[in-house]
Motif scaffolding. Structure first.
Motif, short mmCIF file in Angstrom:
data_model
loop_
_atom_site.label_atom_id
_atom_site.label_comp_id
_atom_site.label_asym_id
_atom_site.label_seq_id
_atom_site.Cartn_x
_atom_site.Cartn_y
_atom_site.Cartn_z
N SER B 113 0.84 -1.20 0.00
CA SER B 113 0.00 0.00 0.00
C SER B 113 0.88 1.25 0.00
O SER B 113 0.57 2.23 -0.66
CB SER B 113 -0.91 -0.04 1.23
N SER B 116 3.03 1.43 -3.44
CA SER B 116 2.18 1.78 -4.59
C SER B 116 1.44 3.10 -4.37
O SER B 116 0.60 3.46 -5.17
CB SER B 116 1.18 0.65 -4.85
N THR B 118 -0.86 3.82 -2.22
CA THR B 118 -2.30 3.65 -2.08
C THR B 118 -2.80 4.30 -0.80
O THR B 118 -3.56 5.26 -0.84
CB THR B 118 -2.67 2.15 -2.13
N GLY B 365 -2.09 7.22 -9.31
CA GLY B 365 -2.48 5.98 -9.97
C GLY B 365 -3.66 6.24 -10.90
O GLY B 365 -3.87 7.36 -11.34
N ASN B 452 -4.93 3.07 -6.60
CA ASN B 452 -3.92 3.53 -5.62
C ASN B 452 -4.38 4.78 -4.87
O ASN B 452 -3.63 5.75 -4.74
CB ASN B 452 -2.57 3.78 -6.29
N MET B 476 -3.28 -3.30 -6.20
CA MET B 476 -2.39 -2.15 -5.95
C MET B 476 -1.13 -2.24 -6.82
O MET B 476 -0.68 -1.25 -7.40
CB MET B 476 -2.00 -2.09 -4.46
N ARG B 480 -0.43 0.21 -10.02
CA ARG B 480 0.72 1.12 -9.96
C ARG B 480 1.62 0.96 -11.18
O ARG B 480 2.16 1.93 -11.70
CB ARG B 480 1.52 0.87 -8.67
#
Lengths: 38, 500
Positions: B113, B116, B118, B365, B452, B476, B480
């Motif tokens: 997370s 990426s 997120t 993203g 993301n 994710m 990404r």
């Protein structure tokens, strides 16, 4: 030359912040118009 | 006929994977030193163990797979896709050792997370986490946001001719400068200049709100890294709501918008071509799309009669909208409020914002504004073709650092990536529904993971099914990397099984 680069970068940062502030201001105007049902 | 990968392919992939792993391991020295400086001995040891494990893994790979060859396109793409999975595992080691995650899978979830950018979290008792671990959570966002390969190329790995192939594999196909190493260094220069500038502003805002100076500047740096790299982690469990500060909220909105801009646009504007910010298709699309989706969200909030002042519509509605549109994931409302207070229309506005995302070659993203702008222009072009006489030649151009002719190949490429994202959002929603969640919430969480973003309606928690955690990790990762390197890795495995 170096001074010009730094000056341009500083103006660039100011331009980008101004762009962000324009979006924030328009967001506030939309919020305002919805609240007062304009 | 599919050719089975040769031993040499595996050696080249392994060697560069080892080099990148060691580069990532070196970044762990930063939180380790902070831990030692602040007397957080146990957290510092967590990072020393992480560094040790990373170095052993990297050195073994480098010695077994030693080669002097440069990676080709296929090998470069595979190195990228695998290095993000390795980074997830490496980054999770100190997190898991901290005891704030229930399992290594949960630590991996938060690590992916973070890398990426997120922002979905499974962490427990975040408010009592050490400074060193908190810094590492935000540092992985900073590293992942710029790109793991960008970090490796800019600081740790000497330039090699395969660097551009890996740079493209990370979902960035726009070179700012002719050389990838210089491009990587420019991306880091922009980030570090803004890190210093905004940390000072956020630190001062924190002091004005009554925080201790060290805590204020530490939070300022962490919040900047999470906002500019559109990550969405914060040092406190209540996210941005913790600060209860309008100044903090306005500053973070500005940082999120700057983070959603193309690094090439930063380059042009910083080099004196300031008009590009009002001419570029992405900047224009972002401007229009943000207002359009906020209109939908505000309409929903207005129908639900949830907020009773303009400032609350702005601080809750617009903030969440920008957070979703820039794929950051900061929240100024509780997760429960999404479910219990916001109606379906306002959630649809947020989902649309999350699905669109920021600019290409930025830290965001999702589908990206360039593709949305291209598809919109293509739609207008087709409508004109129908309306105009058959003999008329309809030519459409768009501005993206130069005037570009809208060709079928460009439209096809934009449509394919958009379609891939829509399928990814839908697949995640399907898995969420299989796990028993309502459609709209499952779609919200799936879009948040795949684009993301990091906003949550409460599905993401330590108690959710392991299968759903794995699904979100894959979403994710694929989201990404923008699919290309993930598809190449899949093709590589298929070739290894079916090839001759």
């Amino acid at each position: 030359m170096k001074h010009k680069l730094i000056f341009n970068a500083a103006l660039g940062i100011a331009t980008e912040v101004l762009y962000a502030m324009c979006i924030i201001l328009l967001g506030y105007i939309v919020s305002f118009s919805f609240f007062f049902k304009i | 006929m599919i050719l089975r990968p040769r031993l040499n392919d595996i050696k080249i992939i392994g060697y560069y994977l080892g080099r990148i792993s060691i580069g990532l391991g070196l970044t762990m020295f930063i939180p380790c030193l902070l831990g030692l400086f602040l007397g957080e001995i146990n957290p510092a040891f967590d990072f020393l163990l992480g560094i040790e494990a990373t170095f052993i893994f990297g050195l073994i790979l480098m010695s077994i797979c030693f080669t002097e060859e440069n990676p080709n396109w296929m090998q470069g793409m595979i190195v990228v896709s695998l290095s993000w999975l390795v980074a997830m595992a490496i980054g999770a080691i100190p997190l898991y050792l901290s005891g704030h995650w229930k399992s290594f899978l949960d630590a991996c979830f938060d690590s992916m997370s973070g890398f990426s950018t997120t922002g979905l979290v499974l962490v427990q008792d975040l408010d009592h986490m050490s400074f060193a671990h908190n810094l590492w959570r935000h540092l992985i966002i900073f590293i992942g946001g710029q790109g793991i390969i960008i970090v490796a190329v800019a600081f740790f790995v000497k330039g090699f001719s395969g660097a551009f192939r890996m740079y493209v594999g990370e979902g960035r196909d726009e070179k700012i400068l002719p050389n990838v190493v210089n491009t990587s260094r420019f991306i880091w220069m922009v980030s570090i200049v803004y890190l210093i500038f905004w940390t000072i502003i956020l630190g001062l805002a924190g002091i004005l709100e009554g925080m201790q100076p060290f805590t204020a500047f530490f939070h300022g740096a962490c919040i900047f890294m999470a906002a500019f790299d559109t990550g969405g982690f914060t040092p406190q469990s209540q996210n941005i709501l913790y600060y209860h500060s309008a100044v903090y909220e306005i500053v973070t909105i500005a940082i999120m918008i700057l983070g959603a801009l193309n690094f090439k646009l930063h380059y042009n504007v910083w080099m004196g071509n300031r008009r590009e910010i009002i001419r570029d298709i992405e900047a224009r699309t972002f401007f229009c799309a943000a207002l359009l989706v906020f209109f939908i969200t505000a309409l929903g909030l207005s129908q639900g009669n949830i907020y009773h002042s303009t400032i609350m519509v702005f601080r809750k509605g617009f903030y969440q909208l920008i957070s979703a549109h820039t794929t950051t994931g900061f929240q100024t409302i509780y997760t429960d409020q999404f479910v219990k207070e916001w109606n379906d229309l306002s959630l649809v506005g947020i989902i649309a914002a999350m699905a669109i995302g920021g600019a290409v070659c930025s830290t965001t993203g999702a589908i990206k504004m360039l593709r949305i702008g291209i598809i919109f222009k293509a739609l207008i072009q087709d409508i004109k073709r129908i309306i105009f006489p058959e003999s008329a030649v309809v030519i459409k151009k768009f501005q993206h650092f130069k005037e570009i002719l809208l060709t079928d190949a460009i439209v096809r490429s934009a449509c394919l990536i958009t379609l891939a994202y829509l399928i990814l959002y839908a697949l995640g929603a399907l898995v969420g529904m299989l796990c028993g969640y309502p459609f709209l919430y499952a779609l919200f969480e799936s879009t948040s993971a795949a684009a993301n973003v990091g906003l949550s309606v409460g599905i993401t928690n330590a108690g959710m099914p392991a299968f759903l955690k794995l699904t979100y990790i894959i979403q994710m990762w694929a989201g990404r990397l923008e699919f290309m390197s993930v598809f190449t890795l899949l093709g590589f495995f298929i070739a290894a099984i079916k090839g001759k």
